[in-house]
Each structure stands twice: as structure tokens, then as C-alpha cells.
Enzyme design. Structure first.
Site, PDB file in Angstrom:
ATOM      1  N   HIS A  80       0.832  -1.211   0.000  1.00  0.00           N
ATOM      2  CA  HIS A  80       0.000   0.000   0.000  1.00  0.00           C
ATOM      3  C   HIS A  80       0.866   1.261   0.000  1.00  0.00           C
ATOM      4  O   HIS A  80       0.542   2.251  -0.667  1.00  0.00           O
ATOM      5  CB  HIS A  80      -0.927  -0.026   1.215  1.00  0.00           C
ATOM      6  N   GLU A  83       2.017   1.909  -3.414  1.00  0.00           N
ATOM      7  CA  GLU A  83       0.917   2.457  -4.217  1.00  0.00           C
ATOM      8  C   GLU A  83       0.893   3.988  -4.106  1.00  0.00           C
ATOM      9  O   GLU A  83       0.753   4.693  -5.106  1.00  0.00           O
ATOM     10  CB  GLU A  83      -0.410   1.874  -3.754  1.00  0.00           C
ATOM     11  N   HIS A  84       1.067   4.493  -2.895  1.00  0.00           N
ATOM     12  CA  HIS A  84       1.133   5.947  -2.701  1.00  0.00           C
ATOM     13  C   HIS A  84       2.328   6.547  -3.445  1.00  0.00           C
ATOM     14  O   HIS A  84       2.212   7.573  -4.118  1.00  0.00           O
ATOM     15  CB  HIS A  84       1.275   6.256  -1.208  1.00  0.00           C
TER      16      HIS A  84
END
Length: 463
Positions: A80, A83-84
């Protein structure tokens, strides 16, 4: 497919049309997205094209076969986190220029991470598709990360965790329940990550994860919209096709969840709770791991027991007994490994969690004893197909259906022939699946107001 995807993938009858996806002996008038085509580039990238010529727009999605369950031990949240960071830029498009260009051209974009995949998408006018493919291919291999951008983004993720999890009693309970449901499998770790491990994430961890998994042979591109397959193939070769195959992620072998004896029950009490709830859940096969028609049978069972206002549980608990303000069941079957089957209920004023839990168990016991009726089976099949008529009107829905399936071990044929698989489910299939997977002790969760008794203690007093 999960219950939500199941409803979205059952297809209405359509005119027969050509497709280069094998469908065995299934009639083409039962295929989902019958005009779909697909191919693979020399570097291993899979591409799926779903024509939809009703409007001059296109949805472009890239799915990486990596999620939180693939993270190195001690680095929960890195999928995650990356992803950022993928929005921070490359040499060709620095400082968030990707998002700026999407917005300036009237498009929409976003990204999301799950246990099994990470996906990025844009919805734009069709003339901007070449630019989207070029920029997405660029950041597949040319991401630039410095400590100056990594550290602040880590703080953003920590704040996201505080807002979405730690400030929400329901989210805290779900996170804890997942951890005790999957005690050995990585599905037990939250997608966003544990706070202490997020704090230790850094540039090196993000780059190592990127270099291992963000390679074309570990990705699927799905394009749905006003396009022609031949033109998309040329664009793909000119953009993604130039990205080097720089890693071999390897097989996605994960620890197996062992059978555990005894009941696992967790209660969370919080003064912010305004509506108490109780949930019961079991680990069951997913669409990928189930044998035969098990997954489809569980999907139908969830619909019959708790799939809306006409379901057994809603009618008996909410409308007839009036002990609950809400009740239902679900099947989460869209997973690379095993999925979940669960029930939930919220007591009405003057009633308790124990009453609702006992009612859920009674309804389940009836199914374990006698199964469901032929009328319930046929009604569920008709409703699931009917719901999908509208779902297939959405480019984004179709793109998500195929992307999530191909990154969780399914094939295009599995998705396209899903309506026929559902139609083949029998009463015995449903009864057998229920008896095989829902007779053991569930994981039970209670969300309570302060000072209220636990459901378990009330249940023991009644027994």
C-alpha cells in the site's frame, strides 16, 4: 468470485459474438463480455480488451499480481505504501505530473491495494489513451524515489491508518477479527499495515518491493471502452512492450491456515458505538481454491440466507421476530487463497446481541439440516443474473471483474462462463457446501456499547 463480483459478473443473454477466449462447449450467448479479446506481449505482460462503443471514453487499468499477502515478513503495509509512492513521479514526469496531466485532460484516476493485487486506473476520453499507456509504462520501470518524498508519504499513510482504523471502532474490530481468523496465513495482516511496521518502512523497502514485483510479466492491463483490439495491441507494443522484463517474482506460495479447535470470540467496547453488531465467520474455499461448484454454491447460499430484504435471515430476524434492525450474510470468494463466509446482525431496541446471534445460528442450523428449497435456488439464480444486467453496463465494473480475477488465479474462461457455472448448481451442491464448511466453530465478533453484557455470557445463561 466474491458475492459482490458474483452479482456483477452473471450475464444476461446476448447475441453470439466472436471471442478469442476459449469457452469450451458453453454457448456463446452465456458468455460475459463476449467481444473481449486478449493477448500477451513478448515481455510477459497480459492485455485484455473489452470493446464498448457507446461513448468515446475508455477505462485503462493496470493490475499487478502483488498485494499485502506477498509482503516480506516485518514489512506489513509496504504494498500500500508503494501504491502511494507511485504517484511521486519519474524523470519524464516528475513531481506528481502524472495526476496533473490526467486532470488537465478531464480524466479521473485512482489506485487501490488488496491482499492479492494492486491496481491503478484512469478513465479518459479515448484520444488520451495513448498518453495514459505511455505514462503508466514509464512509471512501471522509471519510478524515482528520494528520502525527501518517502518520509512525508509514510506520515500520510500513518495518518490514513489513524483516521480509517484507529478512530473507527468497527474498523478496529474487523482488523482484530481478521488477525484471529487467519493466524498463520498473511491474510491476517491488515492491508494498510500494522502501525509499528509502517513506521519502519523506508525508501529501500519500497524500491526492493518495486523492483521485484513491478515488472511486465507480473502485470495485467485491462482496457474497456471505445477501442479496437488491433489498435490497442499496437499501442501496447509501442509503450508497455518496450519495458524490460527485469524480475521473476516467483510462485506465490503462502503458509496454509491450520484447522484450530475451540471458539474464537472477540468483543470490542467503545463509547462511540451507536449501533451494536455481532458477526460470525468461517474460512471457506474461494473461487480459485474451491472444488467443482463449491464457490458458486456458497455464493448462492449467501444470497438465500442473507442477500437482501427477501432473504431468510432478514425476513425472520427483522420483519417477523423484529429482534434486529439489520441482518445478512456474505461470501467473499475473490481471493488467490481461501475466502470467507459470514453473517452479521444488529439488535433492535430492547433486544440483545445474544438474541441476534442465537437467531443466526438457528437459521444456519435449518440449512445444515434440510438445505434450501428448489424455489429459493431458482430465485437466487434469476436474481444474480438480473443484477448483472446493469453491472455489465459499466466499463469500470467489467475492467475490475477481469482484472481482479486474473490476479487471483482465475482465467478469462472462468469469468466468461460464470453464468453457466451458476446455472449448473444443484440443491445438493448447496447443502453439501454448507455441511462441509459451516459446521465448525465460527470466529465471532461483538461491537458493544459500554456496560452492555457480552453475547457469550448471555448465551451461556440461556443454555
Amino acid at each position: 468470485m466474491s458475492a459482490s463480483l458474483a452479482a456483477a459478473t452473471a450475464a444476461p443473454p446476448v447475441e453470439a459474438a466472436g471471442s478469442n477466449s476459449a469457452a469450451g462447449t458453453v454457448s456463446t450467448d452465456l458468455l460475459i463480455a463476449p467481444k473481449l479479446s486478449h493477448f500477451e506481449l513478448d515481455n510477459g505482460l497480459q492485455v485484455v480488451v473489452i470493446p464498448d462503443n457507446r461513448a468515446p471514453v475508455v477505462t485503462h487499468m493496470i493490475w499487478y499480481k502483488v498485494g499485502s499477502a506477498d509482503e516480506p515478513e516485518g514489512q506489513s503495509g509496504v504494498a500500500h505504501f508503494l501504491e502511494h509512492l507511485m504517484f511521486k513521479g519519474t524523470k519524464a514526469h516528475p513531481n506528481g505530473e502524472f495526476s496533473t496531466m490526467v486532470a488537465e485532460n478531464g480524466g479521473q484516476e485512482n489506485a487501490f491495494t488488496s491482499t492479492d493485487y494492486t491496481a491503478y486506473f484512469q478513465r479518459v476520453a479515448k484520444e488520451h489513451l495513448p498518453m495514459m499507456m505511455k505514462m503508466e509504462a514509464d512509471r512501471m520501470e522509471n519510478l524515482v524515489l528520494t528520502d525527501e518524498v518517502v518520509a512525508p508519504e509514510r506520515d500520510v499513510v500513518l495518518e490514513e491508518r489513524r483516521m480509517r482504523v484507529e478512530s473507527d471502532p468497527g474498523s478496529r474490530l474487523r482488523e482484530a477479527l481478521t488477525a484471529i481468523r487467519f493466524v498463520n496465513h498473511p491474510y491476517g495482516s491488515p492491508v494498510i499495515g500494522w502501525e509499528s511496521e509502517i513506521q519502519d518502512l523506508n525508501r529501500d523497502a519500497a524500491i526492493a518491493f518495486y523492483d521485484r514485483f513491478y515488472t511486465p510479466n507480473n502485470a495485467v492491463v485491462v482496457i474497456a471502452g471505445d477501442v479496437r483490439a488491433e489498435a490497442v495491441k499496437r499501442l501496447a507494443e509501442d509503450t508497455y512492450g518496450k519495458v524490460a522484463r527485469r524480475a521473476e517474482p516467483g510462485a506465490r506460495n503462502r503458509p496454509v491456515e491450520p484447522p484450530l479447535s475451540g471458539e474464537r470470540r472477540l468483543a470490542l467496547e467503545d463509547e462511540r458505538v451507536r449501533q451494536e453488531t455481532v458477526s460470525l465467520s468461517w474460512i471457506v474455499p474461494s473461487q480459485t481454491t474451491g472444488d467443482g461448484r463449491e464457490a458458486e454454491a456458497l455464493d448462492i447460499l449467501a444470497y438465500v440466507l442473507g442477500g437482501g430484504a427477501t432473504s431468510r435471515l432478514y425476513k425472520s430476524a427483522v420483519l417477523d421476530a423484529k429482534i434486529a434492525v439489520g441482518a445478512g450474510s456474505y461470501y467473499q470468494g475473490s481471493a488467490l487463497n481461501d475466502g470467507q463466509f459470514g453473517f452479521y446482525g444488529a439488535p433492535a431496541q430492547g433486544h440483545t446481541l445474544a438474541e441476534v446471534e442465537a437467531h443466526i445460528r438457528d437459521e444456519l442450523a435449518k440449512v445444515l439440516e434440510s438445505g434450501i428449497t428448489a424455489e429459493e435456488l431458482e430465485r437466487a439464480k434469476r436474481s444474480m443474473v438480473s443484477d448483472a444486467i446493469y453491472a455489465q453496463d459499466s466499463q469500470q465494473t467489467l475492467a475490475r471483474i477481469f482484472g481482479s480475477a486474473l490476479t487471483t488465479g482465475q482465467t478469462i474462461e472462468d469469468v466468461q462462463t460464470w453464468p453457466a457455472q451458476v446455472q449448473a448448481v444443484t440443491l445438493e451442491d448447496v447443502h453439501s457446501a454448507a455441511k462441509k464448511y459451516l459446521q465448525g466453530s465460527p470466529v465471532v465478533g461483538e461491537l458493544r456499547m459500554p456496560g452492555k453484557p457480552a453475547a457469550s455470557s448471555e448465551t451461556s445463561k440461556k443454555s
